[in-house]
Design a protein around this motif. Structure first.
Motif, PDB file in Angstrom:
ATOM      1  N   VAL A  94       1.022  -0.996   0.195  1.00 29.47           N
ATOM      2  CA  VAL A  94      -0.053  -0.003  -0.421  1.00 29.47           C
ATOM      3  C   VAL A  94       0.974   1.211  -0.018  1.00 29.47           C
ATOM      4  CG1 VAL A  94      -2.303   0.950   1.213  1.00 29.47           C
ATOM      5  CG2 VAL A  94      -1.332  -1.748   1.217  1.00 29.47           C
ATOM      6  N   PRO A  95       1.069   2.367  -1.141  1.00 27.68           N
ATOM      7  CA  PRO A  95       2.201   3.057  -1.383  1.00 27.68           C
ATOM      8  C   PRO A  95       1.619   4.419   0.008  1.00 27.68           C
ATOM      9  CG  PRO A  95       0.595   2.749  -2.985  1.00 27.68           C
ATOM     10  CD  PRO A  95       0.012   1.977  -2.660  1.00 27.68           C
ATOM     11  N   GLN A  96       0.884   4.200  -0.129  1.00 28.07           N
ATOM     12  CA  GLN A  96       0.356   5.721   1.358  1.00 28.07           C
ATOM     13  C   GLN A  96       0.888   4.627   2.377  1.00 28.07           C
ATOM     14  OE1 GLN A  96      -2.414   4.431  -0.889  1.00 28.07           O
ATOM     15  NE2 GLN A  96      -1.996   5.712  -2.101  1.00 28.07           N
ATOM     16  N   LEU A  97       1.067   3.955   3.099  1.00 33.26           N
ATOM     17  CA  LEU A  97       1.098   3.524   4.065  1.00 33.26           C
ATOM     18  C   LEU A  97       2.698   3.437   4.558  1.00 33.26           C
ATOM     19  CD1 LEU A  97      -0.657   1.081   5.205  1.00 33.26           C
ATOM     20  CD2 LEU A  97      -1.199   3.026   5.716  1.00 33.26           C
ATOM     21  N   THR A  98       3.514   3.120   6.090  1.00 32.83           N
ATOM     22  CA  THR A  98       4.715   3.153   5.808  1.00 32.83           C
ATOM     23  C   THR A  98       5.320   1.361   5.213  1.00 32.83           C
ATOM     24  OG1 THR A  98       4.943   2.667   8.247  1.00 32.83           O
ATOM     25  CG2 THR A  98       4.757   4.936   7.282  1.00 32.83           C
ATOM     26  N   VAL A  99       6.786   1.666   5.351  1.00 31.80           N
ATOM     27  CA  VAL A  99       8.050   0.442   4.990  1.00 31.80           C
ATOM     28  C   VAL A  99       7.004  -0.832   6.440  1.00 31.80           C
ATOM     29  CG1 VAL A  99       9.828  -0.885   5.050  1.00 31.80           C
ATOM     30  CG2 VAL A  99       9.262   0.710   3.773  1.00 31.80           C
ATOM     31  N   ALA A 100       6.955  -0.058   8.016  1.00 28.24           N
ATOM     32  CA  ALA A 100       6.879  -0.871   8.759  1.00 28.24           C
ATOM     33  C   ALA A 100       4.435  -0.849   9.024  1.00 28.24           C
ATOM     34  CB  ALA A 100       6.973  -0.014  10.361  1.00 28.24           C
ATOM     35  N   GLU A 101       4.361  -0.385   8.486  1.00 26.51           N
ATOM     36  CA  GLU A 101       2.700  -0.737   8.842  1.00 26.51           C
ATOM     37  C   GLU A 101       2.600  -1.506   7.700  1.00 26.51           C
ATOM     38  OE1 GLU A 101       0.743   3.848   9.761  1.00 26.51           O
ATOM     39  OE2 GLU A 101       1.992   3.735   7.299  1.00 26.51           O
ATOM     40  N   ASN A 102       3.198  -1.458   6.140  1.00 27.30           N
ATOM     41  CA  ASN A 102       2.800  -2.448   5.456  1.00 27.30           C
ATOM     42  C   ASN A 102       3.085  -3.872   5.590  1.00 27.30           C
ATOM     43  OD1 ASN A 102       2.332  -2.282   2.239  1.00 27.30           O
ATOM     44  ND2 ASN A 102       2.981  -0.179   3.303  1.00 27.30           N
ATOM     45  N   LEU A 103       4.315  -3.813   7.016  1.00 26.60           N
ATOM     46  CA  LEU A 103       4.912  -5.243   6.577  1.00 26.60           C
ATOM     47  C   LEU A 103       4.238  -5.744   8.232  1.00 26.60           C
ATOM     48  CD1 LEU A 103       9.041  -4.285   6.978  1.00 26.60           C
ATOM     49  CD2 LEU A 103       7.685  -6.165   5.390  1.00 26.60           C
ATOM     50  N   ALA A 104       3.800  -5.110   8.463  1.00 29.57           N
ATOM     51  CA  ALA A 104       3.077  -5.649   9.741  1.00 29.57           C
ATOM     52  C   ALA A 104       1.534  -5.475   9.324  1.00 29.57           C
ATOM     53  CB  ALA A 104       3.328  -4.420  11.154  1.00 29.57           C
ATOM     54  N   LEU A 105       1.413  -5.087   8.240  1.00 29.88           N
ATOM     55  CA  LEU A 105      -0.333  -5.409   7.306  1.00 29.88           C
ATOM     56  C   LEU A 105      -1.683  -6.502   8.537  1.00 29.88           C
ATOM     57  CD1 LEU A 105      -1.239  -2.819   6.261  1.00 29.88           C
ATOM     58  CD2 LEU A 105      -1.240  -4.417   4.362  1.00 29.88           C
ATOM     59  N   GLY A 106      -2.325  -5.540   8.860  1.00 30.30           N
ATOM     60  CA  GLY A 106      -3.123  -6.401   9.249  1.00 30.30           C
ATOM     61  C   GLY A 106      -2.873  -7.101  10.700  1.00 30.30           C
TER      62      GLY A 106
END
Ligand SMILES: Nc1ncnc2c1ncn2[C@@H]1O[C@H](COP(=O)(O)OP(=O)(O)OP(=O)(O)O)[C@@H](O)[C@H]1O
Ligand SMILES: [Mg+2]
Length: 502
Positions: A94-106
């Protein structure tokens, strides 16, 4: 790998889309502790097959067995629950989220009901360290280059600790050093018993990493062979005929200078970049990811700003950040991020092929639609775009066929200096040769090409001259005779001492 336990088996798998039979009775099996390569031309059905293993699509025929029992993998969540992790060819970040948020998604870590940001960043850091990339977990994904996005995607899949790891062209956007790191990681996982499905168009990777290869052609599994099978035999199985010359470059004498770049500088990105490109030349631009090649190309084309320096076409300076003026002067750019910048996914093949020509003829009277369609059909045919017809939505083409559309569109636009950023990424061996031949016909008619590529054999095989960038600077120039893999790499890792622009 003999005797290793079979984890997954696919029998007679079929999938039809409106107007296209994508898979037509595919058999395939996967063992613990092996790297099983899926090989096939663009549109052969590789991604469709793995999308059925990862719950993205449902098969219309055949069955999937896991540990010997039939399974119905209806959703991505179900695939994950069964221990199947997938790294898609199209990124799923998800381009709008940070790297950490993407890695933690869900599943972000929580504390007193709130997302525990500190822990989320620590966990992200740990995963990123495992893939060995230096990315700030707080950076927004949209700001990362495409290679780094890929590494984040890989880190995300590793976080799942899966038994089956499916990788759809993970090396397409990586350079040599990153590929090595990825291979080390994949081998470690394999040695721990993970079963890995690996898709690549880089044939030299197969013997280095793979154990077995299943070849798909036109939606069918044609053969299963050991990964040690010679490359020309793999090509023959995949394409149905041998390919004699992979890099058909025959350089002529360069003509007048067309593009001149002098002292191009943008703080934090590149500094003092000067070069010249002459009529009839193919000039390669080599370097590691992050060396600044794409940044320079975009600035030259007017897509991004620069602080100082000059860009001249035919001796006349181009205004800064003015793509229209650049195009009118005869400059073209095929961007590396084609999904984001090169295509209108909801439009059809003919419309996409016409995009550049249309915008150029905007001023002058009527548009010859029938003529355009004919031209579009010719280019699509030459590059072997696999589609039901010119009216197919580009969104539903295979990854490699989408790439061919972007390249084809620019080849139609007739730019006098064409900058190609990773032109054959994700393109199969047969279509690559067609693209090289189109490059040759461009230069034979007095046009010129600046080719950025992380595929060193391609740079060496197709360039008349090679420029090398490191850390935002041009650190060397080699003519075709001097340019060897070692010479280019030695320059590419140059430390630029004076001013670190990064
Ligand atoms: N959603 C869809 N709708 C219509 N056709 C589709 C759809 N998805 C895939 N196809 C078609 O199925 C065929 C196989 O596509 P697939 O993406 O599996 O190819 P691939 O082997 O992964 O190719 P590449 O090397 O280019 O990635 C193609 O002709 C493609 O256009
Ligand atoms: Mg694919």
């Amino acid at each position: 790998m003999n005797g290793a336990e079979e984890i997954l088996r696919v029998e007679g798998l079929g999938k039809t889309f409106p107007g296209v039979v994508a898979l037509d009775g595919v058999d395939f099996d996967l063992r613990a502790g092996e790297v099983h390569v899926l090989l096939g031309e663009n549109g052969a059905g590789k991604s469709t097959l793995i999308k059925m293993l990862s719950g993205a699509y449902q098969p219309d025929a055949g069955r999937i067995l896991l540990d010997g029992s039939p399974v119905h993998i209806r959703t991505a969540a179900e695939a994950r629950r069964l221990g199947i992790a997938t790294i898609y060819q199209e990124f799923n970040l998800v381009p709008q989220l940070t790297v950490a948020e993407n890695l933690a998604l869900g599943r972000p870590p929580r504390r007193f009901g709130f997302v525990d940001t500190r822990r989320m960043h620590d966990q992200a850091r740990e995963l990123l360290d495992r893939v060995g990339i230096d990315v700030d977990p707080r950076a927004r994904v949209a700001e990362l280059g495409i290679a780094r996005m890929q590494m984040v995607e890989i880190a995300k899949a590793l976080a799942l600790d899966a038994r089956v790891l499916i990788m759809d062209e993970p090396t397409a956007v990586l350079t040599t050093g990153e590929v090595e790191r990825l291979f080390t990681m994949v081998r470690q996982l394999r040695d721990r018993g993970v079963a890995i499905v690996f898709i690549t168009h880089h044939l030299e990777e197969i013997a280095r990493l793979g154990d077995r290869v299943t070849v798909l052609r036109d939606g069918r599994s044609v053969r299963e062979v050991p990964a040690t099978t010679p490359q020309d035999e793999l090509v023959r199985l995949m394409v149905g005929r041998p390919i004699d010359q992979q890099y058909p470059r025959a350089a002529g004498d360069p003509g007048a200078p067309l593009l001149k770049v002098s002292g191009l500088t943008r703080a934090g990105a590149f500094a003092g970049v000067s070069f010249e490109i002459r009529a009839g030349e193919v000039v390669g631009l080599a370097g590691l990811v992050g060396a600044g090649r794409t940044e320079v190309a975009r600035a030259v084309f007017g897509a991004d700003p620069y602080d100082s320096g000059e860009v001249l076409m035919d001796g006349r300076p181009l205004p800064r950040t003015n793509v229209r003026a650049a195009m009118e002067a005869g400059l073209g750019l095929v961007p590396e991020d084609r999904k984001g910048q090169g295509l209108v996914l909801g439009a059809d093949v003919a419309e996409n092929l016409g995009l550049v020509t249309l915008s150029r003829s905007g001023r002058g009277g009527f548009v010859d639609r029938a003529g355009r369609r004919k031209e579009a059909g010719e280019v699509a045919g030459r590059l072997g775009v696999r589609m039901s017809n010119l009216g197919q939505e580009v969104r539903t083409l295979s990854g490699g066929n989408q790439q061919k559309i972007v390249i084809g569109k620019w080849l139609l636009a007739d730019a006098r200096v064409l900058i190609l950023d990773e032109p054959t990424r994700g393109i199969d061996v047969g279509a690559k040769v067609e693209i090289y031949q189109l490059i040759n016909s461009l230069t034979a008619s007095g046009h010129a090409v600046l080719m950025i590529s992380s595929d060193l054999p391609e740079i060496l095989g197709m360039s008349d001259r090679v420029l090398v960038m490191a850390r935002g600077r041009l650190v060397g120039e080699l003519d075709a005779a001097q340019a060897t893999q070692d010479a280019v790499m030695a320059l590419a890792v140059t430390e630029v001492e004076e001013t670190r622009v990064h």
